[in-house]
Design a protein around this motif. Sequence first.
Motif, short mmCIF file in Angstrom:
data_model
loop_
_atom_site.label_atom_id
_atom_site.label_comp_id
_atom_site.label_asym_id
_atom_site.label_seq_id
_atom_site.Cartn_x
_atom_site.Cartn_y
_atom_site.Cartn_z
N ARG A 185 45.05 37.34 44.53
CA ARG A 185 43.69 37.82 44.81
C ARG A 185 43.03 38.31 43.53
N TYR A 186 43.83 38.93 42.65
CA TYR A 186 43.26 39.39 41.38
C TYR A 186 42.81 38.20 40.54
N VAL A 188 41.62 35.36 41.63
CA VAL A 188 40.33 34.95 42.18
C VAL A 188 39.24 35.92 41.74
N ALA A 189 39.55 37.22 41.80
CA ALA A 189 38.58 38.24 41.42
C ALA A 189 38.21 38.11 39.94
N GLY A 259 36.93 31.19 39.92
CA GLY A 259 36.67 32.01 41.09
C GLY A 259 36.93 31.36 42.44
N ILE B 88 32.66 41.33 44.35
CA ILE B 88 33.27 40.07 43.92
C ILE B 88 33.14 39.07 45.06
N ASN B 90 33.87 35.98 45.77
CA ASN B 90 34.88 35.08 46.31
C ASN B 90 36.03 35.81 47.00
N LEU B 91 35.96 37.12 47.07
CA LEU B 91 36.97 37.86 47.83
C LEU B 91 36.36 38.27 49.18
N GLU B 95 39.04 42.95 50.83
CA GLU B 95 39.65 42.92 49.51
C GLU B 95 38.79 43.63 48.49
N LEU B 99 40.07 46.93 46.34
CA LEU B 99 40.45 46.09 45.20
C LEU B 99 41.57 46.70 44.36
N LEU B 102 45.31 47.32 46.87
CA LEU B 102 45.57 46.41 47.98
C LEU B 102 46.95 46.70 48.55
N LEU B 109 50.35 40.33 50.64
CA LEU B 109 49.24 41.17 51.05
C LEU B 109 49.43 41.58 52.51
#
Lengths: 323, 506
Positions: A185-186, A188-189, A259, B88, B90-91, B95, B99, B102, B109
């Motif tokens: 996830r990071y 993507v972020a 992204g 953000i 795309n999250l 999330e 951030l 998590l 996750l």
Amino acid sequence: MNTKRFLTTYGPMFGIWILIVLLFGVLSDNFLTTRTFLTIAGQVPPLVIICCGMTLILIIGGIDLSVGSVLALSASLLCVALARWELALPVAAFLAIFAGFLMGAFNGAISVLLKIPSFVVTLGTLKIAFGLAMLVTASETVPVGTTLEPLAQRISGIGLPVSFLVAIVFVILFQVILSKTVYGRYLVAIGTNEKAVQLAGIPTNLRKISVYAITGALVGVASIFFAARLGAANADAGNGLELSAIAAVVIGGTSLTGGRGSVVNSFVGAMIILTLDSGLAQIGAAEFAKHMVTGIVIVVAVLLDALRGDFLQTLKNRFRKTA
Amino acid sequence: MITITDLQKSYGRNRVLRDFDMHIEPGEVHALLGSNGAGKSTLAKILTGLTPFNAGDITFEGAPYRPKDKRESEEKGLVMVLQELNVIENLTVAENLFLNRLPTRGGLLNTKTLHAEAAEALERVGLGAISPDTPAAELGIGQQQLVEIAGALLRDIKLLILDEPTASLTAPEIEKLFENVNRLKAQGISIIYISHRMEEIFKISDRVTVLRDGKRIATHRIGEVEMPQLIRAMAGAEVAESERQPSRFSAGDAVGLEVKNLSASGRFSDVSFRVHQGEVVGIAGLIGAGRTELLRAIYGVDPVDSGAVFLQNGQLEHKPSSPQDSVQASMGLIPEDRKGEGLILEHSITMNSVLGELGKYAGKAWFRAEEATAAAEKVNREMSLKYESMDEPVGNLSGGNQQKVVIARWLLKGVDVFLFDEPTRGVDVAAKEAIYQLLQGLAAEGKTILVVSSDFLELMKISDRILVLSNGRLTGEFSPDEYSQEALTEAAFAGFQATAKTPTAA
């Protein structure tokens, strides 16, 4: 992820692939045969395993042009270690993977820490790895004997090669890493808005470097399957593979600006490229036409991605208007 | 709860906060009010650890407070929801909220915990209808902002800073925001509320502090103060009569630029005005009022929805569609971001000057460098550019001289209408004067000049007329004998008084 989102994420890509398969099925009598699919399945593993890493690199907004010649280096090391140095398979395999890892870590460290575009750094690594591969093989093709054959063999009953199943495992593993772990996830972020991630107090450099290093290691793994299929390696192994990998990932809808992306879709993207290759060959398309069709598919995929961005922007503007 | 004493802050030689004192009580909503550059945002940045201060003291809950970064200030409970959002896209919403912590289970996750906690947080700000696994990109601006607030509330906060929080919200969203502000207040959380919208300040805050030129001018309890009093406090010094530009045009003069009912949704609406040949017209307003957007629209960089632009005394209807067309129609834009949009810093003075018409110096095959240099040198000399060699990269020049090179380009091109966006931003006092002289010179030659500036005093010095743009609408037009900081300030805030943007049918 709910069913609807699952379908909208993976459905279209699989659909396009199936359409291509059906199209060739109509165009050629011999296409829809086991033989075709086994050929494709045999080509899948190296490309797909590399695509797992390439997807992550594109997601963080980078690119890796060196994977093809790093594969040559790793495969060369592997074959030389097995055939000339007579090392045990696990040791030789470790060498191949570790060499890939080092090249990847080099890419990552230079581009991230010194803030040099990964495009340029990995272009340099492409040449370095190629040179090293020539050095290791003394510019000869090194046959590996029978040591790696089991990897390319088909499993009785299923009919698919072992290597294909391994590739599938990698795809699932990396999709899970990407969408189900904090690390993923990071990434993507970071690819979406690195500054916001840093503002949230999350360091980004090491994570970015790790993506290149992991990709390098994956290239090492891929090199083992590559050598297994061909039974040999030389410095020219993997020539052009970087472009196939980037093409597969892009066709799979991963954004070149970072992204957004999916490992599963990259896998389908790779399937599309390989299917096109073999389908065009079967309907007797000339070599030039094969190249052109693949090229057009890549451009269309990028175009669709760009239009998608525009489309979202339009939607957002519309929202803003009403706001 | 927070006491600020003698706070000083400079960026280079520019003093943004001086001898600043302020006190914030627990559970109060304290509004900050001031014109452009008064120091509001800087103060907010200092409190949230985004920039250090030079001298003075801040005490927070009885202890000295000097955060070294955003993280430290957040740990102590001071959080700012920024004007530019940090969502953000795309999250997922969940999330984004969590951030930097998590939850995981067995390396993966823990979506269940994450979504449960996120749902709770969303409920708290009235976004209960949004599913935590919605991608943030699917949210509107207002919802994204509420998500940021929800994120801030997850921490144990003591002070929340809202910087222009309603700028892009719809009326119902604003209501929701106010409900949240009131709820926080009831919990004893203090809120610093920065806004141009007086109406909101009167509605939501307990006290208001007016800033001007980095100083605290006044603090009032809401209910003990009227709007005119606040506007007077913000306005400050006046320009001496002698320094003002006497009006140079008369009704009979040719109109160089006429803008009729120009609208671009979300940016500005129904803007009409005329600029005569030989006239300097200033556009005043607060940051975010839509001034740059207006210039860019006239110049054809951004599209408009309706309206028209006329040039050459109404003879030429100009459909602003691209900068190329505008240049063809003899218009030139001198952008605010000189270094990013105006100049190629590594290139020579000559190259930058002739950039607009390189073709003119193309011989059969080669670029005729001597000719280009001669032409560029002539124009730059006329503006008394200070340079050593025409081959010098413009990056070596001072801000004021760089500005001259940009203007030289348009002079070489023979443009009639000049659109200036913040022409003196980032240049020193002497260079400012030189630029003022230059503008007057252009006007004397009969050029048509439109100048956007955030500095009211500057506009009063150089303009034959001042138009005020506020919240995308023209809210005032002043001739030199009507100039006063107070009048301009009032007009600049006027557009924000009207009720918040109401949602219209999609």
